[in-house]
Design an enzyme around this catalytic site. Structure first.
Site, PDB file in Angstrom:
ATOM      1  N   SER A 194       0.829  -1.200   0.000  1.00  0.00           N
ATOM      2  CA  SER A 194       0.000   0.000   0.000  1.00  0.00           C
ATOM      3  C   SER A 194       0.865   1.253   0.000  1.00  0.00           C
ATOM      4  CB  SER A 194      -0.910   0.001   1.235  1.00  0.00           C
ATOM      5  OG  SER A 194      -1.519   1.271   1.373  1.00  0.00           O
ATOM      6  N   HIS A 195       0.279   2.336  -0.445  1.00  0.00           N
ATOM      7  CA  HIS A 195       0.966   3.629  -0.376  1.00  0.00           C
ATOM      8  C   HIS A 195       1.043   4.128   1.066  1.00  0.00           C
ATOM      9  CE1 HIS A 195       0.715   3.659  -4.668  1.00  0.00           C
ATOM     10  NE2 HIS A 195       1.206   4.872  -4.756  1.00  0.00           N
ATOM     11  N   SER A 196       0.187   3.569   1.901  1.00  0.00           N
ATOM     12  CA  SER A 196       0.108   4.053   3.281  1.00  0.00           C
ATOM     13  C   SER A 196       0.510   2.959   4.267  1.00  0.00           C
ATOM     14  CB  SER A 196      -1.332   4.498   3.551  1.00  0.00           C
ATOM     15  OG  SER A 196      -1.639   4.363   4.913  1.00  0.00           O
ATOM     16  N   SER A 235       1.091   3.033  -9.064  1.00  0.00           N
ATOM     17  CA  SER A 235       2.549   3.016  -9.016  1.00  0.00           C
ATOM     18  C   SER A 235       3.044   1.821  -8.220  1.00  0.00           C
ATOM     19  CB  SER A 235       3.091   4.311  -8.423  1.00  0.00           C
ATOM     20  OG  SER A 235       2.642   4.481  -7.099  1.00  0.00           O
TER      21      SER A 235
END
Lengths: 211, 121
Positions: free
Chosen positions: B8-10, B68
């Site tokens: 995840s991006h987070s 991404s």
């Protein structure tokens, strides 16, 4: 003495390690200088972090280059690729990372590059970008600068104004790739930030070739 | 051995989903990576590589959130000596389905079949 036409002037130039480092340093400097502007471009159509991401990557690449012996073009581009891959953090990380890995491959076993070999290097970067991002022309991504620029470079020596025009031409496009694609028509009217950072790369190249 | 990898991006999203899955299936190796090393939002090749290597599984079902992450994952997939199955399924639901089915010893074909309608990417 009459001025040489730009094509002849640029075509006589070879890129050695020193010139390539100048090219990269100029790009890193510009990414830092335009950090806020790039993020500003990214605000309406992305997540507003392109400037921060690219500046972080540029600084990581600068540190990596300062920390190790860079004997040749291949090592230069590979070191930059790995720094961008590990530090950029957004989609530009794998995209620019793939481009510079392709540059590294294209420049392996070359001490210097002549005009045709620089073109081959750029084309290798473009192909790697398109295969990584699975993007085509017209989708409002950096592909919209890479493809016409490499064509111009093959055909005549493009000017920095030509590069500006290519970047500007992403404005009316509707995004169909990347985060901006979720916005549909709302992406129209904004310059693509990745195209802008690519524009800086190409303008820095033209600068060092013309120096 | 099969496992799950969450990208995840987070950091909080990744960790939260990991905790949720671990609660349901304790026998399946579930690894995750979220955000950058600085805690900022994003994904990088290096951190995904590290997480994939840390898993004892040699076959990983991978669930990710945004584009991404996928590109970085594809680069890891090309260089890592493990099988990474990148799932286009919604991250939470997909990981839940895969974890449950791996834990129940379902074969990959059955897992793919259940993941298919969850595909959103």
């Amino acid at each position: 003495m009459p001025l040489m036409p730009p094509l002849k002037r640029l075509r006589g130039k070879r890129m050695d390690l020193g010139l390539a480092r100048q090219w990269m340093d100029a790009w890193f400097e510009q990414l830092n200088a335009q950090k806020s502007y790039l993020s500003e471009l990214d605000n309406p159509i992305g997540d507003g972090d392109h400037g921060i991401n690219m500046a972080r990557g540029a600084n990581a690449a600068k540190d990596a280059l300062a920390d190790k012996e860079i004997p040749d073009l291949n090592t230069l581009f590979k070191t930059i690729a790995m720094a961008l891959l590990s530090k950029v953090g957004g989609a530009s990380g794998p995209l620019y990372g793939s481009i510079f890995l392709a540059f590294a491959k294209a420049s392996a076993n070359h001490d210097t590059l002549d005009y045709a070999q620089i073109l081959a290097l750029l084309n290798a970067g473009k192909d790697a970008l398109m295969s990584r991002g699975k993007a085509e022309v017209g989708e409002k991504t950096m592909v919209d600068v890479w493809v016409p620029f490499t064509e111009q470079f093959a055909d005549h020596a493009p000017s920095k104004d030509d590069v500006d025009a290519l970047v500007e031409a992403t404005k009316p496009l509707k995004a169909t790739k990347g985060r901006a694609a979720y916005l549909g028509d709302r992406s129209i009217g904004h310059i693509d930030p990745g195209s802008m950072s690519t524009g800086y790369l190409f303008k820095a190249l033209l600068d060092v070739l013309d120096s | 051995m099969r496992g799950i990898l969450i990208v995840s991006h987070s950091a909080k999203l990744a960790e939260g989903l990991h905790d949720l899955l671990q609660e349901i299936v304790s026998q399946v190796p579930i690894h995750y990576v979220g955000g950058l090393e600085t805690g900022e939002i994003g994904t990088t090749y290096d951190r995904i590589m590290e997480a994939a290597e840390a898993s004892p599984a040699d076959e990983l079902y991978v669930f990710y959130d945004l584009g991404s992450a996928k590109m970085n994952l594809e680069m890891v997939q090309e260089t890592l000596d493990k099988t990474l199955i990148l799932s286009p399924a919604a991250m939470v639901e997909g990981a839940f389905v895969a974890a449950t089915l791996i834990s129940a010893n379902a074969d990959n074909k059955a897992i793919e079949k259940q993941l298919k309608p969850l595909g959103i990417k």
